[in-house]
Enzyme design. Structure first.
Site, PDB file in Angstrom:
ATOM      1  N   TRP A 146       0.857  -1.178   0.000  1.00  0.00           N
ATOM      2  CA  TRP A 146       0.000   0.000   0.000  1.00  0.00           C
ATOM      3  C   TRP A 146       0.898   1.235   0.000  1.00  0.00           C
ATOM      4  CZ3 TRP A 146      -0.274   4.117   3.465  1.00  0.00           C
ATOM      5  CH2 TRP A 146      -1.182   5.109   3.056  1.00  0.00           C
TER       6      TRP A 146
ATOM      7  N   GLU B 200      -3.052  -2.906  -2.562  1.00  0.00           N
ATOM      8  CA  GLU B 200      -4.195  -2.305  -1.855  1.00  0.00           C
ATOM      9  C   GLU B 200      -4.533  -0.918  -2.393  1.00  0.00           C
ATOM     10  OE1 GLU B 200      -3.540  -1.958   2.371  1.00  0.00           O
ATOM     11  OE2 GLU B 200      -5.463  -0.978   2.730  1.00  0.00           O
TER      12      GLU B 200
ATOM     13  N   LYS C 281      -6.934   2.695  -2.656  1.00  0.00           N
ATOM     14  CA  LYS C 281      -7.506   3.644  -1.701  1.00  0.00           C
ATOM     15  C   LYS C 281      -8.179   4.780  -2.459  1.00  0.00           C
ATOM     16  CE  LYS C 281      -6.286   6.225   2.454  1.00  0.00           C
ATOM     17  NZ  LYS C 281      -5.640   6.050   3.746  1.00  0.00           N
TER      18      LYS C 281
ATOM     19  N   ASP D 143      -9.718  -2.648   1.377  1.00  0.00           N
ATOM     20  CA  ASP D 143      -9.819  -2.147   2.747  1.00  0.00           C
ATOM     21  C   ASP D 143     -11.189  -1.486   2.887  1.00  0.00           C
ATOM     22  OD1 ASP D 143      -9.684  -0.089   4.860  1.00  0.00           O
ATOM     23  OD2 ASP D 143      -7.581  -0.637   5.040  1.00  0.00           O
TER      24      ASP D 143
ATOM     25  N   HIS E 184     -11.586   2.260   2.340  1.00  0.00           N
ATOM     26  CA  HIS E 184     -10.982   2.881   1.168  1.00  0.00           C
ATOM     27  C   HIS E 184     -11.938   3.094   0.006  1.00  0.00           C
ATOM     28  CE1 HIS E 184      -6.568   1.806   2.409  1.00  0.00           C
ATOM     29  NE2 HIS E 184      -7.254   2.419   3.353  1.00  0.00           N
TER      30      HIS E 184
ATOM     31  N   HIS F 194      -8.854  -5.965   4.205  1.00  0.00           N
ATOM     32  CA  HIS F 194      -8.480  -5.232   5.408  1.00  0.00           C
ATOM     33  C   HIS F 194      -9.779  -4.851   6.099  1.00  0.00           C
ATOM     34  CE1 HIS F 194      -4.044  -3.837   4.897  1.00  0.00           C
ATOM     35  NE2 HIS F 194      -4.184  -5.132   5.072  1.00  0.00           N
TER      36      HIS F 194
ATOM     37  N   ASP G 111     -11.773   7.378   6.284  1.00  0.00           N
ATOM     38  CA  ASP G 111     -10.950   6.185   6.541  1.00  0.00           C
ATOM     39  C   ASP G 111     -10.273   6.314   7.903  1.00  0.00           C
ATOM     40  OD1 ASP G 111      -9.501   3.847   6.173  1.00  0.00           O
ATOM     41  OD2 ASP G 111      -7.871   4.877   5.121  1.00  0.00           O
TER      42      ASP G 111
ATOM     43  N   ASP H  32     -10.150   4.264  10.508  1.00  0.00           N
ATOM     44  CA  ASP H  32      -9.578   3.065  11.140  1.00  0.00           C
ATOM     45  C   ASP H  32     -10.027   2.867  12.581  1.00  0.00           C
ATOM     46  OD1 ASP H  32      -7.750   1.809   9.046  1.00  0.00           O
ATOM     47  OD2 ASP H  32      -7.068   3.879   8.992  1.00  0.00           O
TER      48      ASP H  32
ATOM     49  N   ASP I 289      -7.283  -4.195   9.942  1.00  0.00           N
ATOM     50  CA  ASP I 289      -6.549  -2.932   9.795  1.00  0.00           C
ATOM     51  C   ASP I 289      -7.303  -1.815  10.492  1.00  0.00           C
ATOM     52  OD1 ASP I 289      -4.864  -0.918   9.103  1.00  0.00           O
ATOM     53  OD2 ASP I 289      -5.342  -0.902   6.961  1.00  0.00           O
TER      54      ASP I 289
HETATM   55  C1  RNT Z   1      -3.694   2.843   4.749  1.00  0.00           C
HETATM   56  C2  RNT Z   1      -3.868   1.395   4.456  1.00  0.00           C
HETATM   57  C3  RNT Z   1      -2.784   0.501   4.982  1.00  0.00           C
HETATM   58  C4  RNT Z   1      -2.336   0.853   6.388  1.00  0.00           C
HETATM   59  C5  RNT Z   1      -1.449  -0.175   7.028  1.00  0.00           C
HETATM   60  C6  RNT Z   1      -0.782   0.359   8.248  1.00  0.00           C
HETATM   61  O1  RNT Z   1      -4.781   3.592   4.422  1.00  0.00           O
HETATM   62  O2  RNT Z   1      -5.102   0.957   4.919  1.00  0.00           O
HETATM   63  O3  RNT Z   1      -3.199  -0.819   4.881  1.00  0.00           O
HETATM   64  O4  RNT Z   1      -3.434   1.084   7.228  1.00  0.00           O
HETATM   65  O5  RNT Z   1      -0.557  -0.638   6.113  1.00  0.00           O
HETATM   66 ZN    ZN Z   2      -5.502  -1.155   4.852  1.00  0.00          ZN
END
Ligand code: RNT
Ligand code: ZN
Length: 419
Positions: free
Chosen positions: A185, A226, A228, A259, A262, A286, A294, A296, A326
């Site tokens: 990523w 990955e 985004k 993810d 994302h 993720h 985003d 998290d 994640d």
């Molecule tokens: C970032 C991505 C990525 C990170 C990790 C720490 O937006 O989601 O996967 O969160 O690699």
């Molecule tokens: Zn991620």
């Protein structure tokens, strides 16, 4: 009433809907979650003492005391976390979590030996590992571009980093006898509207091709990419968009990593799985919880997560969908955060496995959408809690409410002693 009795009653209720609870639990026990190491120290890593997450358009907020400061502390916290989860799970490491012996090892100099300690530790615990290149928290990522940079010096640095991360991944996979999923990523993008969208994407395509030139046996490692939608500082344009990586993964036979944070807020990753699985053999997920962006947040048993897990189960490709976590929240007890998120994901998988699928499908195919909706609603209040409790008891891990005391005990004995 005893837990075993409530379980037996629950089983009977599910059986009335043709759901085989024992089979569901049997399947659940075979699904590993790849637990992300970075919840334990707010994505800091061990490159420098006291390292913190910087750059890359991702952010951790909160300064709850007790975060892991060393590899030993992180391992102790992980051990505690795994002891609170039913089933056997994997660990996802970032390249910044190597053991560099107090020396500053540049990202383009990492080697398998820097991760030998992790491999040993994992071996002792029959734990399997996954890996991530680290393209953020670094001066060479400060201008917003890494693999898609127009500056060849920056670009080559990151290409070398990713090549070495793949070599580390292969060593991990060999050492542990389980293919290591290596995820890429990158944070690359522009804050404001660019004029050369295509240019950076073309560069990224070439960089990735160079990184993936060397082939490793599938049994050692597999690559994932990955996508985004946007990050802080890359609001207008992200080079590695969903379309870019979907095309890349299909044409290069790579794993696509999705993810949950994302995409546009109303887009469902759940809906994407079946479409993508027709063209990609394997996927990496993720599991995250975006709150308005985003962000998290710690994963909870939300509708989004439930729908995602339903699609995983319904796809009948569970073995080909790698489920990584994640999220990173620095405002609450970090072992608690890990545990809640991981257990919520397992619960969502269990609920999906307990779905009265055959009956639902019959109703749908008959065109009886009332019955389909009624059954989906009825399933929500079936005694899944009794099944989950039984699963936890059988695995010798605490029930949901007991987790609270366990986390508090560990906090009192361990994390609260860290300054
Ligand atoms: C970032 C991505 C990525 C990170 C990790 C720490 O937006 O989601 O996967 O969160 O690699
Ligand atoms: Zn991620």
């Amino acid at each position: 009433m005893k837990k075993s009795q409530t379980f037996e009653l629950a089983k009977e209720q599910y059986a009335e809907l043709d759901v085989d609870v024992d089979a569901a639990l049997g399947t659940l026990a075979t699904i590993p979650l790849s637990i992300h190491c970075w919840q334990g120290d707010d994505v800091g890593g061990f490159e420098r003492p006291g390292a913190t997450l910087s750059g890359g358009g991702i952010q951790v907020t909160g300064n709850y005391p007790g975060k892991a400061r060393t590899v030993e502390e992180l391992r102790a916290d992980l051990k505690e976390t795994y002891s609170l989860l039913p089933g056997s799970h994997r660990l996802s490491l970032h390249a910044s979590y190597g053991e560099f012996g107090g020396e500053l090892v540049e990202r383009d100099r990492i080697e398998p030996r820097h991760f030998a300690g992790w491999i040993e530790w994992a071996k002792e615990r029959s734990l399997k590992l996954d890996f991530n290149s680290t393209f953020f928290s670094h001066p060479k990522a400060n201008d917003g571009f890494t693999l898609s940079s127009k500056n060849p010096e920056i670009r080559d640095f990151w290409i070398e980093h990713a090549k070495r991360a793949r070599a580390v991944s292969a060593a991990i996979g060999r050492g542990l006898g389980s293919s290591c999923v290596h995820n890429v990523w990158i944070p690359d993008g522009f804050k404001d509207f660019p004029v050369d969208r295509m240019g950076h994407r073309r560069i990224l395509e070439r960089s990735l091709d160079e990184i993936f030139e060397k082939e490793y046996p599938e049994g050692e490692m597999k690559d994932a990419v990955e996508s985004k939608l946007f990050g802080i500082g890359s609001e207008a344009y992200v080079v590695g968009s969903h379309e870019f990586y979907l095309g890349y993964a299909i044409t290069r036979k790579k794993l696509l990593a999705l993810d949950m944070g994302h995409f546009h807020p109303t887009e469902l990753v759940a809906d994407k799985l079946s479409g993508i699985l027709l063209f990609c053999d394997e996927l990496l997920l993720h599991v995250s919880r975006p709150v308005r962006w985003d962000s998290d947040h710690v994963v909870v048993l939300s509708d989004e997560l439930r729908m995602l897990c339903e699609e995983i189960v319904r796809s009948e490709r569970i073995g080909r969908i790698h489920i990584g976590l994640d999220f990173f929240d620095g405002t609450i007890n970090r072992i608690g955060a890990w545990t809640i998120g991981a257990r919520a994901t397992l619960k969502a998988l269990l609920l999906a496995l307990l779905e009265p699928r055959a009956r639902l499908l019959r109703a749908e195919e008959r065109g009886d959408y009332f019955e389909r909706l009624a059954l989906l609603e009825a399933a929500k209040s079936l005694p899944s809690g009794a099944v989950w409790d039984y699963y936890c008891l059988r695995a010798n891990v605490p029930l949901d409410v007991e987790v609270v005391d366990r986390v508090h005990d560990y906090e009192r004995a361990t994390t609260s002693k860290r300054s």
